[in-house]
Design a protein around this motif. Structure first.
Motif, PDB file in Angstrom:
ATOM      1  N   ARG A   1       5.709   9.675  27.497  1.00 38.53           N
ATOM      2  CA  ARG A   1       4.433   9.025  27.717  1.00 38.53           C
ATOM      3  C   ARG A   1       4.404   7.410  27.587  1.00 38.53           C
ATOM      4  NH1 ARG A   1       1.683  10.754  22.702  1.00 38.53           N
ATOM      5  NH2 ARG A   1       2.630   9.094  21.587  1.00 38.53           N
ATOM      6  N   ASP A   2       4.667   7.070  28.773  1.00 34.69           N
ATOM      7  CA  ASP A   2       4.839   5.564  29.054  1.00 34.69           C
ATOM      8  C   ASP A   2       6.300   5.327  28.654  1.00 34.69           C
ATOM      9  OD1 ASP A   2       2.223   4.866  30.073  1.00 34.69           O
ATOM     10  OD2 ASP A   2       1.758   4.611  27.841  1.00 34.69           O
ATOM     11  N   SER A   3       6.560   4.598  27.852  1.00 29.23           N
ATOM     12  CA  SER A   3       8.154   4.235  27.189  1.00 29.23           C
ATOM     13  C   SER A   3       8.402   5.052  26.114  1.00 29.23           C
ATOM     14  CB  SER A   3       8.310   2.897  27.164  1.00 29.23           C
ATOM     15  OG  SER A   3       7.337   2.599  26.067  1.00 29.23           O
ATOM     16  N   GLU A   4       7.393   5.799  25.730  1.00 27.06           N
ATOM     17  CA  GLU A   4       7.651   6.710  24.570  1.00 27.06           C
ATOM     18  C   GLU A   4       8.458   7.990  24.850  1.00 27.06           C
ATOM     19  OE1 GLU A   4       4.046   6.773  22.541  1.00 27.06           O
ATOM     20  OE2 GLU A   4       3.946   4.845  22.008  1.00 27.06           O
ATOM     21  N   CYS A   5       8.854   8.865  23.849  1.00 24.12           N
ATOM     22  CA  CYS A   5       9.469  10.100  24.102  1.00 24.12           C
ATOM     23  C   CYS A   5       9.286  11.228  23.030  1.00 24.12           C
ATOM     24  CB  CYS A   5      11.007  10.069  24.820  1.00 24.12           C
ATOM     25  SG  CYS A   5      11.492  11.684  25.425  1.00 24.12           S
ATOM     26  N   PRO A   6       8.055  11.273  22.729  1.00 23.82           N
ATOM     27  CA  PRO A   6       7.886  12.180  21.379  1.00 23.82           C
ATOM     28  C   PRO A   6       8.652  13.702  21.539  1.00 23.82           C
ATOM     29  CG  PRO A   6       5.852  11.628  22.269  1.00 23.82           C
ATOM     30  CD  PRO A   6       6.732  11.071  23.420  1.00 23.82           C
ATOM     31  N   THR A   7       8.858  14.144  20.440  1.00 24.98           N
ATOM     32  CA  THR A   7       9.168  15.313  20.263  1.00 24.98           C
ATOM     33  C   THR A   7       8.169  16.542  19.838  1.00 24.98           C
ATOM     34  OG1 THR A   7      11.513  14.630  19.957  1.00 24.98           O
ATOM     35  CG2 THR A   7      10.918  17.080  19.311  1.00 24.98           C
TER      36      THR A   7
ATOM     37  N   ILE B   1       4.210  20.551  15.308  1.00 25.92           N
ATOM     38  CA  ILE B   1       4.744  19.375  14.771  1.00 25.92           C
ATOM     39  C   ILE B   1       5.039  18.350  15.906  1.00 25.92           C
ATOM     40  CG2 ILE B   1       5.957  18.062  12.852  1.00 25.92           C
ATOM     41  CD1 ILE B   1       5.992  21.727  12.469  1.00 25.92           C
ATOM     42  N   THR B   2       4.302  17.418  15.751  1.00 24.88           N
ATOM     43  CA  THR B   2       5.179  16.004  16.744  1.00 24.88           C
ATOM     44  C   THR B   2       5.658  15.092  16.036  1.00 24.88           C
ATOM     45  OG1 THR B   2       2.886  16.447  18.281  1.00 24.88           O
ATOM     46  CG2 THR B   2       4.033  14.305  18.473  1.00 24.88           C
ATOM     47  N   TYR B   3       6.779  14.572  16.621  1.00 24.25           N
ATOM     48  CA  TYR B   3       7.670  13.630  16.091  1.00 24.25           C
ATOM     49  C   TYR B   3       7.590  12.238  16.946  1.00 24.25           C
ATOM     50  CZ  TYR B   3      11.644  10.937  14.074  1.00 24.25           C
ATOM     51  OH  TYR B   3      12.387  10.017  13.642  1.00 24.25           O
ATOM     52  N   GLU B   4       7.171  11.260  16.569  1.00 26.90           N
ATOM     53  CA  GLU B   4       7.214   9.951  17.188  1.00 26.90           C
ATOM     54  C   GLU B   4       8.531   9.155  16.861  1.00 26.90           C
ATOM     55  OE1 GLU B   4       5.120   9.116  19.642  1.00 26.90           O
ATOM     56  OE2 GLU B   4       3.514  10.397  19.385  1.00 26.90           O
ATOM     57  N   PRO B   5       9.339   9.134  17.819  1.00 28.52           N
ATOM     58  CA  PRO B   5      10.732   8.370  17.407  1.00 28.52           C
ATOM     59  C   PRO B   5      10.652   6.754  17.217  1.00 28.52           C
ATOM     60  CG  PRO B   5      10.858   9.046  19.533  1.00 28.52           C
ATOM     61  CD  PRO B   5       9.460   9.871  19.029  1.00 28.52           C
ATOM     62  N   GLN B   6       9.543   6.219  17.829  1.00 26.21           N
ATOM     63  CA  GLN B   6       9.257   4.853  17.648  1.00 26.21           C
ATOM     64  C   GLN B   6       8.945   4.469  16.201  1.00 26.21           C
ATOM     65  OE1 GLN B   6       8.056   6.586  20.278  1.00 26.21           O
ATOM     66  NE2 GLN B   6       9.620   5.728  21.618  1.00 26.21           N
ATOM     67  N   THR B   7       7.953   5.429  15.643  1.00 25.96           N
ATOM     68  CA  THR B   7       7.578   5.165  14.190  1.00 25.96           C
ATOM     69  C   THR B   7       8.276   6.073  13.120  1.00 25.96           C
ATOM     70  OG1 THR B   7       5.721   6.776  14.590  1.00 25.96           O
ATOM     71  CG2 THR B   7       5.169   4.638  15.170  1.00 25.96           C
ATOM     72  N   LYS B   8       9.037   7.029  13.558  1.00 21.39           N
ATOM     73  CA  LYS B   8       9.720   7.978  12.583  1.00 21.39           C
ATOM     74  C   LYS B   8       8.657   8.706  11.844  1.00 21.39           C
ATOM     75  CE  LYS B   8      14.237   5.504  12.636  1.00 21.39           C
ATOM     76  NZ  LYS B   8      15.263   6.434  13.709  1.00 21.39           N
TER      77      LYS B   8
ATOM     78  N   SER C   1       3.331  11.953   8.122  1.00 18.07           N
ATOM     79  CA  SER C   1       4.272  11.855   7.100  1.00 18.07           C
ATOM     80  C   SER C   1       5.455  11.171   7.787  1.00 18.07           C
ATOM     81  CB  SER C   1       4.648  13.007   6.356  1.00 18.07           C
ATOM     82  OG  SER C   1       5.764  12.696   5.549  1.00 18.07           O
ATOM     83  N   ALA C   2       6.352  10.370   7.083  1.00 18.25           N
ATOM     84  CA  ALA C   2       7.556   9.835   7.408  1.00 18.25           C
ATOM     85  C   ALA C   2       8.635  10.685   6.793  1.00 18.25           C
ATOM     86  CB  ALA C   2       7.736   8.413   7.273  1.00 18.25           C
ATOM     87  N   ASP C   3       8.154  11.673   5.838  1.00 22.00           N
ATOM     88  CA  ASP C   3       9.439  12.450   5.200  1.00 22.00           C
ATOM     89  C   ASP C   3       9.638  13.693   5.741  1.00 22.00           C
ATOM     90  OD1 ASP C   3      10.668  13.664   2.974  1.00 22.00           O
ATOM     91  OD2 ASP C   3       9.174  13.614   1.516  1.00 22.00           O
ATOM     92  N   PRO C   4      10.756  14.088   6.250  1.00 17.99           N
ATOM     93  CA  PRO C   4      10.866  15.295   6.856  1.00 17.99           C
ATOM     94  C   PRO C   4      10.996  16.571   5.789  1.00 17.99           C
ATOM     95  CG  PRO C   4      12.942  13.892   6.990  1.00 17.99           C
ATOM     96  CD  PRO C   4      11.839  13.282   6.485  1.00 17.99           C
ATOM     97  N   ALA C   5      11.192  16.115   4.608  1.00 14.67           N
ATOM     98  CA  ALA C   5      11.218  17.185   3.542  1.00 14.67           C
ATOM     99  C   ALA C   5       9.768  17.750   3.209  1.00 14.67           C
ATOM    100  CB  ALA C   5      11.839  16.573   2.387  1.00 14.67           C
TER     101      ALA C   5
END
Length: 171
Positions: free
Chosen positions: A45-51, A69-76, A91-95
């Motif tokens: 998505r533009d320069s982003e590459c979410p998982t 679940i979507t993970y945004e690597p730029q914002t973690k 959430s930023a907490d994977p737990a």
């Protein structure tokens, strides 16, 4: 916390892989969890590459459920729908994400049992005889579609439920 030291996505993937393996440790469990599986996909998505993390399973009769679940690597940050499907959780907490997934996984057998009971209710309402009910349950036990199949334990509970429902309907 160990999740803070590692890449959040890799930390979650490692534990999710183990959780799914535990639910599918043998054929009967795999069926009891609706042919549970998961996959990871990335998209640009533009320069982003979410998982995207997709957790997929079926209930008896073949209805498919998917948890995303979507993970945004730029914002973690991870995001997903709340359990009531009313709002988006971030959430930023994977737990925290793992706890939500594990809670959902623990609920799959009960969800499958409720779905089977709803199917039995429908068959009773349609006027199926007792032998026709048992034949339908047997078809689910032997279904080719793995996720729509039922386990022997689900069959036993289904038969008990079918007998109660059939008896109630005839009174």
């Amino acid at each position: 916390m160990a999740s803070e030291a590692a890449d959040p996505l890799e930390w979650l993937k490692e534990r999710l892989n183990a959780a799914v393996r535990a639910c599918c440790s043998n054929a009967e469990r795999r069926i009891g969890y609706g042919n549970l599986r998961h996959e990871y996909s990335q998209w640009r998505r533009d320069s982003e590459c979410p998982t995207n993390i997709a957790i997929i399973y079926e209930t008896p009769g073949g209805s498919t459920t998917q948890l995303n679940i979507t993970y945004e690597p730029q914002t973690k940050r991870f995001s997903y729908l709340s359990a009531d499907l009313e709002h988006r959780v971030e959430s930023a907490d994977p737990a925290q994400v793992l706890r939500m997934i594990e809670d959902h996984l623990r609920g799959i057998p009960e969800k499958r049992e409720r779905q089977l009971q709803m199917q039995i209710d429908l068959w009773v309402e349609q006027g199926l005889s007792r032998s026709e009910l048992f034949a339908q349950l047997n078809r689910l036990l032997q279904a080719e579609f793995l996720g729509g199949r039922i386990t022997t334990q689900e069959l036993q509970k289904g038969i008990q439920y079918a007998i109660r429902r059939y008896t109630q309907a005839r009174q």
